[in-house]
Design a protein around this motif. Structure first.
Motif, PDB file in Angstrom:
ATOM      1  N   ASP A 162      15.112  10.780  44.753  1.00  0.00           N
ATOM      2  CA  ASP A 162      15.529   9.607  45.538  1.00  0.00           C
ATOM      3  C   ASP A 162      16.800   9.912  46.318  1.00  0.00           C
ATOM      4  O   ASP A 162      17.629  10.722  45.903  1.00  0.00           O
ATOM      5  N   GLY A 163      16.955   9.209  47.451  1.00  0.00           N
ATOM      6  CA  GLY A 163      18.177   9.303  48.240  1.00  0.00           C
ATOM      7  C   GLY A 163      18.015  10.047  49.562  1.00  0.00           C
ATOM      8  O   GLY A 163      19.003  10.291  50.260  1.00  0.00           O
ATOM      9  N   HIS A 198      13.638  13.179  54.441  1.00  0.00           N
ATOM     10  CA  HIS A 198      12.413  13.574  53.726  1.00  0.00           C
ATOM     11  C   HIS A 198      12.109  15.058  53.965  1.00  0.00           C
ATOM     12  O   HIS A 198      11.709  15.778  53.055  1.00  0.00           O
ATOM     13  N   ALA A 230       6.688  11.687  44.529  1.00  0.00           N
ATOM     14  CA  ALA A 230       6.782  11.877  45.977  1.00  0.00           C
ATOM     15  C   ALA A 230       6.525  10.582  46.738  1.00  0.00           C
ATOM     16  O   ALA A 230       7.064  10.372  47.822  1.00  0.00           O
ATOM     17  N   GLU A 254       7.319   5.306  58.866  1.00  0.00           N
ATOM     18  CA  GLU A 254       7.865   6.142  57.789  1.00  0.00           C
ATOM     19  C   GLU A 254       6.738   6.593  56.844  1.00  0.00           C
ATOM     20  O   GLU A 254       6.681   7.761  56.440  1.00  0.00           O
TER      21      GLU A 254
HETATM   22  C1  IPE Z   1      13.017   9.051  48.228  1.00  0.00           C
HETATM   23  O1  IPE Z   1      14.036   8.814  49.137  1.00  0.00           O
HETATM   24  C2  IPE Z   1      11.750   9.501  48.898  1.00  0.00           C
HETATM   25  C3  IPE Z   1      10.661   8.533  48.882  1.00  0.00           C
HETATM   26  C4  IPE Z   1      10.671   7.377  48.281  1.00  0.00           C
HETATM   27  C5  IPE Z   1       9.467   8.901  49.583  1.00  0.00           C
HETATM   28  P1  IPE Z   1      14.204   7.405  49.811  1.00  0.00           P
HETATM   29  O2  IPE Z   1      13.425   7.384  51.067  1.00  0.00           O
HETATM   30  O3  IPE Z   1      13.887   6.319  48.847  1.00  0.00           O
HETATM   31  O4  IPE Z   1      15.749   7.405  50.140  1.00  0.00           O
HETATM   32  P2  IPE Z   1      16.758   6.203  49.992  1.00  0.00           P
HETATM   33  O5  IPE Z   1      16.660   5.725  48.583  1.00  0.00           O
HETATM   34  O6  IPE Z   1      16.325   5.161  50.976  1.00  0.00           O
HETATM   35  O7  IPE Z   1      18.084   6.798  50.316  1.00  0.00           O
END
Ligand code: IPE
Ligand code: IPE
Ligand code: MG
Length: 260
Positions: free
Chosen positions: A28-29, A45, A71, A83
């Protein structure tokens, strides 16, 4: 039946090894990583795939046998359509690019989750990758895609009920575990969530019953071998009691080693 192959954390005391055998990760993040750099979320991503490559290598070098990564959750369809479609394309492209290398490295690749909503091209490349790597045993990489922990439990239960329509007295834990999507793996020893949130977000609900949980503020694209070592170091400091007292655990370790 899986119940016989790996010990269930609730029915037996599973084997505890000094290196976690199975690590499960919520990556995550990515979005925040990109936004901090004034880049579109999806750039995070793309960087996330690079982080995953490094973590796979790091796990193999450290003797981890199973890595399971989240994922795309069954709830991630709620994201903006562009997205979602970027993530699907990224999954497809990454597979096309990496499958040969995974295979050369003796990695068995599997996807868990409900693939019925994915397009036919993606499903076929997933199936091809799974069959190409089916005989590999060195390392098991599982990608959870359109996965939900509740879906997994319901799916397993539905399959059992369809197979045994006559059954009146319910099912055993072993029977259910054998139908779960990760019946081929021991339960995760260590769960890592990057990105600062402290929740499970419908990941492996059944399988995480006795997993050690580790949360870090590091954003997934920044998670590297040093960050992996930090997580494993935290794991080494845990006392995995599985319901017993600390005294019982110490006595068992002295008598017969950590698996007693
Ligand atoms: C995790 O990163 C990847 C997926 C859920 C596909 P995020 O896209 O949730 O990133 P943040 O949490 O918005 O920063
Ligand atoms: C969980 O991350 C799913 C993946 C990493 C694939 P999310 O970013 O979707 O989780 P929530 O919505 O913050 O709980
Ligand atoms: Mg997130």
């Amino acid at each position: 039946m899986a119940g016989g192959r790996f010990k269930s954390s609730t029915r037996d005391i599973p084997e505890v090894t000094s290196v976690p055998r199975h690590i499960a990760v919520i990556m995550d993040g990515n979005g925040r990583w990109a936004r901090k750099r004034l880049m579109p979320r999806v750039a995070g991503h793309s960087r996330g795939v690079e982080a995953l490559r490094a973590v796979i290598r790091g796990c193999i070098e450290r003797g981890v046998e199973y890595l399971t990564v989240f994922a795309f959750s069954s709830e991630n369809w709620r994201r903006p359509a562009d997205e979602v479609s970027f993530l699907m394309q990224l999954f497809l492209k990454s597979l096309q690019k990496e499958v040969a290398r995974l295979h050369e490295n003796g990695i068995r690749f599997r996807v868990i989750g409900d693939l019925s909503r994915f397009d036919a091209q993606l499903v076929s490349i997933i199936r091809e990758a799974e069959s190409l790597t089916a005989a590999n045993t060195r390392f098991h990489l599982t990608v959870a895609a359109n996965y939900g922990g509740r879906w997994d439990i319901l799916n397993a239960m539905s399959r059992l009920m369809a197979r045994h329509p006559e059954r009146r007295d319910g099912f055993s834990e072993d029977e259910l575990a054998a139908e779960m999507s990760m019946s081929y793996a021991p339960e995760p020893d260590l769960f890592i969530r990057t990105g600062g949130e402290k929740r499970i977000s419908n990941f492996l609900l059944w399988q995480l019953a006795y997993t050690e949980l580790y949360f870090t503020d590091t954003l997934w694209p920044d998670f590297d071998a040093a960050a992996l070592d930090e997580a494993i170091r935290s794991y080494h400091g845990r006392e995995r009691r599985f319901g017993r007292t600390s005294e019982q655990l110490k006595a068992a370790v002295e008598a017969e080693g950590p698996n007693a």
